[in-house]
Design a protein around this motif. Sequence first.
Motif, short mmCIF file in Angstrom:
data_model
loop_
_atom_site.label_atom_id
_atom_site.label_comp_id
_atom_site.label_asym_id
_atom_site.label_seq_id
_atom_site.Cartn_x
_atom_site.Cartn_y
_atom_site.Cartn_z
N ILE A 1 0.49 -1.27 -0.05
CA ILE A 1 -0.06 -0.18 -0.28
C ILE A 1 0.96 1.53 0.01
O ILE A 1 2.01 1.29 0.74
N PRO A 2 0.77 2.10 -0.90
CA PRO A 2 2.05 3.25 -1.41
C PRO A 2 1.58 3.81 0.33
O PRO A 2 0.05 4.06 0.91
N GLN B 1 9.28 6.00 10.69
CA GLN B 1 9.99 4.65 11.30
C GLN B 1 9.98 3.43 10.38
O GLN B 1 11.06 2.76 10.43
N GLY B 2 9.48 3.28 9.15
CA GLY B 2 9.71 2.80 7.89
C GLY B 2 8.93 1.83 7.99
O GLY B 2 9.18 0.36 7.02
N TYR B 3 7.64 1.60 8.41
CA TYR B 3 6.64 0.85 8.42
C TYR B 3 6.06 0.77 6.53
O TYR B 3 5.49 1.89 6.26
N LYS B 4 5.61 -0.72 6.96
CA LYS B 4 5.02 -0.90 5.12
C LYS B 4 3.90 -2.30 5.75
O LYS B 4 4.09 -2.45 6.27
N CYS B 5 3.20 -1.76 5.23
CA CYS B 5 1.95 -2.68 5.06
C CYS B 5 1.25 -3.53 3.21
O CYS B 5 1.13 -2.46 2.41
N ALA B 6 0.81 -4.25 3.35
CA ALA B 6 0.87 -5.06 2.07
C ALA B 6 -1.13 -5.22 2.78
O ALA B 6 -1.58 -5.49 3.61
N GLY B 7 -1.49 -5.59 1.45
CA GLY B 7 -2.80 -4.56 0.74
C GLY B 7 -3.18 -6.38 0.02
O GLY B 7 -2.19 -5.99 -1.07
N ILE C 1 -1.71 5.10 3.17
CA ILE C 1 -2.04 4.19 4.46
C ILE C 1 -2.78 4.51 5.18
O ILE C 1 -3.77 3.30 5.97
N PHE C 2 -3.60 5.41 5.09
CA PHE C 2 -5.12 5.57 6.60
C PHE C 2 -6.00 4.23 5.81
O PHE C 2 -7.15 4.36 6.59
N SER C 3 -5.77 3.57 4.30
CA SER C 3 -6.89 2.88 3.86
C SER C 3 -7.20 1.57 4.45
O SER C 3 -8.21 0.83 4.62
#
Length: 144
Positions: A10-11, A44-50, A15-17
């Motif tokens: 997720i770009p 801080q480097g957090y990423k999220c896969a959707g 991220i708020f999605s």
Amino acid sequence: MNGNITTQLIPSEDIFSIIPLLRVLNTKIPEQTLRQRLSEMVAQGYKCAGLYDDDKLIGICGLWILTKYYVGKHFEPDNMVILDEYRSKGLGKQLMAWVYAYAKSQDCIASELNCYLSNERGHTFWDKEGYKIIAHHYQRPIDS
């Protein structure tokens, strides 16, 4: 389920999605607090896969890439959740397969995670994914 299930990072600008899915895990944290924390996490480097069913976000898995002396470069899946109506269809396994491939592409050699004591479905899932319990996770507030 429409059959067009895809996974992607997720770009950070979107991220708020993930907030509606985070609310599945915890309804007590106010949305404004979640927005503030997510902003700090991304910095801080957090990423999220959707995980998407066409354009609908149906699952998430947060990703932290870290290096610790005892394990080396690894990733930590964080707050993995799939909407109720999509559970028990193999999508968690599919999402994690994508996450493992991504972590490998980032030169990670292992994975560690936290799972709440009360999350029995999570325990079963992570056990099936091959995770072993090796420690207790402790938490303590810092007094002001």
